[in-house]
Design an enzyme around this catalytic site. Structure first.
Site, PDB file in Angstrom:
ATOM      1  N   HIS A 211      -3.744   3.025  -3.780  1.00 20.83           N
ATOM      2  CA  HIS A 211      -3.991   2.581  -2.406  1.00 20.83           C
ATOM      3  C   HIS A 211      -3.326   1.251  -2.088  1.00 20.83           C
ATOM      4  O   HIS A 211      -2.507   1.165  -1.170  1.00 20.83           O
ATOM      5  CB  HIS A 211      -5.495   2.465  -2.142  1.00 20.83           C
ATOM      6  CG  HIS A 211      -5.817   1.780  -0.844  1.00 20.83           C
ATOM      7  ND1 HIS A 211      -5.771   2.431   0.363  1.00 20.83           N
ATOM      8  CD2 HIS A 211      -6.157   0.491  -0.569  1.00 20.83           C
ATOM      9  CE1 HIS A 211      -6.065   1.576   1.333  1.00 20.83           C
ATOM     10  NE2 HIS A 211      -6.312   0.394   0.786  1.00 20.83           N
TER      11      HIS A 211
ATOM     12  N   GLU B 143     -18.568  -2.280  24.417  1.00 22.47           N
ATOM     13  CA  GLU B 143     -17.775  -3.492  24.654  1.00 22.47           C
ATOM     14  C   GLU B 143     -16.517  -3.539  23.797  1.00 22.47           C
ATOM     15  O   GLU B 143     -15.430  -3.879  24.290  1.00 22.47           O
ATOM     16  CB  GLU B 143     -18.625  -4.741  24.411  1.00 22.47           C
ATOM     17  CG  GLU B 143     -19.744  -4.953  25.413  1.00 22.47           C
ATOM     18  CD  GLU B 143     -21.035  -4.233  25.039  1.00 22.47           C
ATOM     19  OE1 GLU B 143     -22.031  -4.380  25.771  1.00 22.47           O
ATOM     20  OE2 GLU B 143     -21.037  -3.523  24.010  1.00 22.47           O
TER      21      GLU B 143
ATOM     22  N   HIS C  54     -29.425 -13.386  25.128  1.00 24.98           N
ATOM     23  CA  HIS C  54     -28.413 -13.159  26.159  1.00 24.98           C
ATOM     24  C   HIS C  54     -27.737 -14.453  26.610  1.00 24.98           C
ATOM     25  O   HIS C  54     -26.886 -14.417  27.500  1.00 24.98           O
ATOM     26  CB  HIS C  54     -29.052 -12.469  27.368  1.00 24.98           C
ATOM     27  CG  HIS C  54     -29.309 -11.009  27.161  1.00 24.98           C
ATOM     28  ND1 HIS C  54     -29.979 -10.525  26.066  1.00 24.98           N
ATOM     29  CD2 HIS C  54     -28.959  -9.923  27.908  1.00 24.98           C
ATOM     30  CE1 HIS C  54     -30.056  -9.204  26.156  1.00 24.98           C
ATOM     31  NE2 HIS C  54     -29.434  -8.813  27.254  1.00 24.98           N
TER      32      HIS C  54
ATOM     33  N   HIS D 165       0.842  -1.193   0.000  1.00 29.98           N
ATOM     34  CA  HIS D 165       0.000   0.000   0.000  1.00 29.98           C
ATOM     35  C   HIS D 165       0.878   1.243   0.000  1.00 29.98           C
ATOM     36  O   HIS D 165       1.182   1.796   1.070  1.00 29.98           O
ATOM     37  CB  HIS D 165      -0.912  -0.001   1.227  1.00 29.98           C
ATOM     38  CG  HIS D 165      -1.832  -1.176   1.296  1.00 29.98           C
ATOM     39  ND1 HIS D 165      -1.414  -2.430   1.716  1.00 29.98           N
ATOM     40  CD2 HIS D 165      -3.154  -1.293   1.008  1.00 29.98           C
ATOM     41  CE1 HIS D 165      -2.437  -3.256   1.681  1.00 29.98           C
ATOM     42  NE2 HIS D 165      -3.504  -2.596   1.254  1.00 29.98           N
TER      43      HIS D 165
END
Length: 680
Positions: free
Chosen positions: A281, A428, A490, A50
């Site tokens: 890129h 989280e 859950h 890159h």
């Protein structure tokens, strides 16, 4: 095919590039061109890579590394150095070129020639441990920025403890458009802004190009306004103007808030046709374009050749921090907290913590409490937190459920960093990434809590911790259908199996309070990867009669041997070990003798020698019991083994009803043993 937006952007980029290249060629610009040339050469040699980002951000990197970044190339592990994180890790040649040019040992020209090859420190993306000046592994976009938040937070927390004379450095990040598109950038940016981490600065490579083409194909937001809303200071500059860059860096150093600087750049700067396009890129420019680029840059040198005057300028930059480091070493030598500072920064655990845990485990063996293992975890923390002052905890808005906070820790608050407990909010992924940054920084041992099912949000950061082999402790509660009425959204099912499959991750699912204490001991000592403590919502009885050695450290062990030849061996983890013990008693009353093996960690058991494994598992039929997916159990059960667990998602009901509904019961274990014994 290029989009209309990209074509028009390319024309504008080329016009801007021509204007810049027409300016007088200064020493600073030549330093930046050295980065560009090395990036071109390395990618051409590897035939992949890159080049665009290093070519575009070379001016910004030169401004930072030559005049602002606090480092000494002679000692890349200096504890009070600034941290530099290349969040846009695909542009790795930017970092490698900087390390080479500033004189870092171990990143010579031969290493650059071996870019992206096996065993080269110049890997395709920066890899932690391959060179001491690579602060972290990057490549998954956004994680470098999010991890840097943890580094900046660790600096503030340690400065609050040891003082500015020992801890006073900054964290710098180079991030791309992709980093800011990733969701974790929102979590990390919001947390950093809230905590007022003013020594964190992000240099955003604002080139408006992604792999698909112009970023306008997918986004129309203004990231600076977004970060301003988080509480960041913002600046927008010409990323090819040294004066503007230096002014912005000076502004960041004085800011009372974290700072993001939008560096408007041309990707692939210097390339005559590919500059400003996605074509620069992620692929080599090609021989003709590479040659034309160097001509445009007035760089008439052979591949991997840098003139002495440019080397001299860069080597001077690499040695610029030497006097600062020597002055710091003198302060450290006289500092009253020197011994403690050196202990925590070197990762050496304090004296006395193992003795404190031994006393605690002896109490557990005597009192035999019936506790949820999440409660047992909190009890262990009540011993560990005072004994290990570098333990720093937190939770993703589930403190009262994870039970991760103990008395006396104190809160980390905006501008106030003397506490040891971090409220991460419902972030989280951001929490796990920040924990990685805290661990990488050194001086603190991070732990953080959430429900086990939400480890799905954390998985990329846990994987990166595993790849880097760093110590981060995850307290993951509500570990099965045993959480009950909250239902299948859950209730973890496949999670244990998936983390057991991840290299360098240590998963521990303890069966009672003593095993939980042992699991914490193992986690504290585990410095080669993240540890997952998988803990129950529901209470479990005390199962261990003695705690004179850490049985869990062997991964699996015979909790209760058969009274005579084994008719079967029941292997269980966590809350299901109590079911296995109850089944053992019932079977014994029927004259069927079985052994019960508690297996809190498959990974640790796999490390034991074959003779130990054979002694634990035995020759009798094996029954596995776990309220989770059975994937992976076949390794321990063998071809004729029986698994009692989950074959699908859970349901919403009280825990005891769910265990009955899904057939994870004492009666089911007894039936399986009877059938296996009869078949034998």
């Amino acid at each position: 095919m290029a989009s209309i937006a990209e074509i028009s952007g390319n024309e504008a980029a080329l016009a801007r590039q021509a204007e810049i290249l027409a300016q007088p060629l200064t020493a600073e610009r030549r330093m930046a061109h050295a980065i560009r040339a090395l990036a071109i050469d390395a990618v051409e040699a590897a035939k992949c890579g890159h080049p665009g980002m290093p070519m575009g951000m070379a001016d910004a990197a030169t401004a930072l590394w030559s005049k602002v970044l606090k480092f000494d190339a002679a000692d890349p592990s200096w504890w009070d150095r600034d941290r530099f994180v290349l969040s846009a890790g695909h542009g790795s040649m930017l970092l490698y070129a900087l390390l080479h040019l500033t004189g870092h040992e171990g990143m010579g020209i031969d290493q650059l020639k071996n870019f992206r090859q096996l065993h080269s420190p110049a890997a395709g993306h920066p890899e932690y441990g391959e060179h001491p000046a690579i602060e972290m592994t990057t490549g998954p976009l956004g994680q470098g920025l999010a991890t840097a938040v943890g580094m900046a937070l660790a600096e503030r927390m340690l400065a609050a403890k040891f003082g500015k004379s020992l801890v006073d450095h900054r964290t710098w990040v180079v991030a791309g458009d992709g980093c800011l598109m990733e969701g974790v950038s929102h979590e990390a940016g919001a947390l950093a802004g809230h905590l007022k981490l003013n020594k964190l600065t992000v240099l955003w490579d604002d080139n408006s190009i992604s792999i698909d083409g112009a970023t306008g194909l997918a986004t129309s937001e203004d990231p600076l306004k977004r970060f301003a809303a988080y509480g960041w200071a913002t600046r927008r500059v010409d990323g090819h103007d040294p004066a503007q860059l230096q002014a912005a860096l000076a502004f960041a150093q004085k800011s009372a808030r974290p700072t993001i600087i939008a560096c408007r750049t041309v990707i692939g700067f210097g390339a005559p046709t590919k500059a400003g396009t996605a074509g620069s890129h992620g692929a080599a420019l090609g021989g003709a374009e590479a040659e034309a680029t160097k001509k445009a840059l007035s760089w008439p040198y052979l591949p991997f050749q840098v003139p002495n005057d440019v080397y001299n300028d860069w080597h001077e930059a690499g040695a610029r921090g030497a006097a600062t480091r020597r002055a710091w070493l003198k302060r450290l030598a006289k500092h009253p907290l020197r011994a403690e500072f050196e202990r925590v920064m070197s990762g050496k655990l304090p004296e006395g913590w193992t003795e404190a845990m031994a006393v605690y485990k002896a109490q557990l063996a005597e009192t035999k409490p019936k506790l949820a293992t999440r409660q047992a975890s909190q009890k262990a923390l009540e011993v560990l937190v005072p004994a290990i002052p570098e333990l720093a905890g937190g939770s993703a808005d589930l403190t009262g459920s994870n039970l991760t906070l103990v008395k006396g820790m104190g809160d980390v608050q905006p501008g106030q960093y003397a506490g040891r407990y971090i409220y991460y909010g419902v972030r989280e992924f951001g929490m796990a990434a920040a924990m990685n940054g805290i661990a990488l920084h050194g001086g603190l041992i991070p732990y953080g809590g959430t429900f086990f099912v939400f480890s799905d949000y954390m998985r990329p950061a846990i994987r990166l911790a595993a790849l880097m082999r760093i110590r981060a402790i995850h307290v993951l509660t509500h570990d099965s259908i045993g959480l009950g009425e909250d239902g299948p959204t859950h209730q973890p099912i496949e999670h244990l199996a998936s983390f057991r499959a991840m290299p360098n991750v240590l998963t521990l699912r303890p069966a009672d309070a003593i095993e939980t204490a042992e699991a914490w001991e193992i986690a504290i000592r585990n410095t080669t990867g993240p540890t997952l403590l998988v803990l129950s919502r529901q209470a479990v009885p005390a199962l261990r009669a003695a705690a004179n050695s850490n049985q869990a450290a062997r991964g699996a062990y015979v909790l209760a041997e058969a009274e005579g030849p084994r008719a079967a061996t029941i292997i269980a983890t966590g809350t299901e070990v109590a079911l296995a013990m109850a089944a053992r008693a019932t079977l014994a009353a029927r004259g069927i003798q079985v052994a019960v093996v508690s297996a809190p960690s498959f990974e640790l058991f796999a490390r034991q020698d074959a003779s130990y494994q054979a002694a634990v598992l035995g020759d009798a039929p094996r029954i596995g019991v776990e309220a989770a997916s059975g994937f992976g159990w076949e390794r321990w059960l063998g071809g004729d083994g029986v698994f009692i667990g989950m074959n699908g998602f859970g349901a919403s009901a009280p825990a005891e009803i769910l265990y009955e509904h899904f057939g994870i019961t004492e009666a089911a274990i007894c039936r399986a043993v009877t059938l296996a014994a009869d078949a034998k």
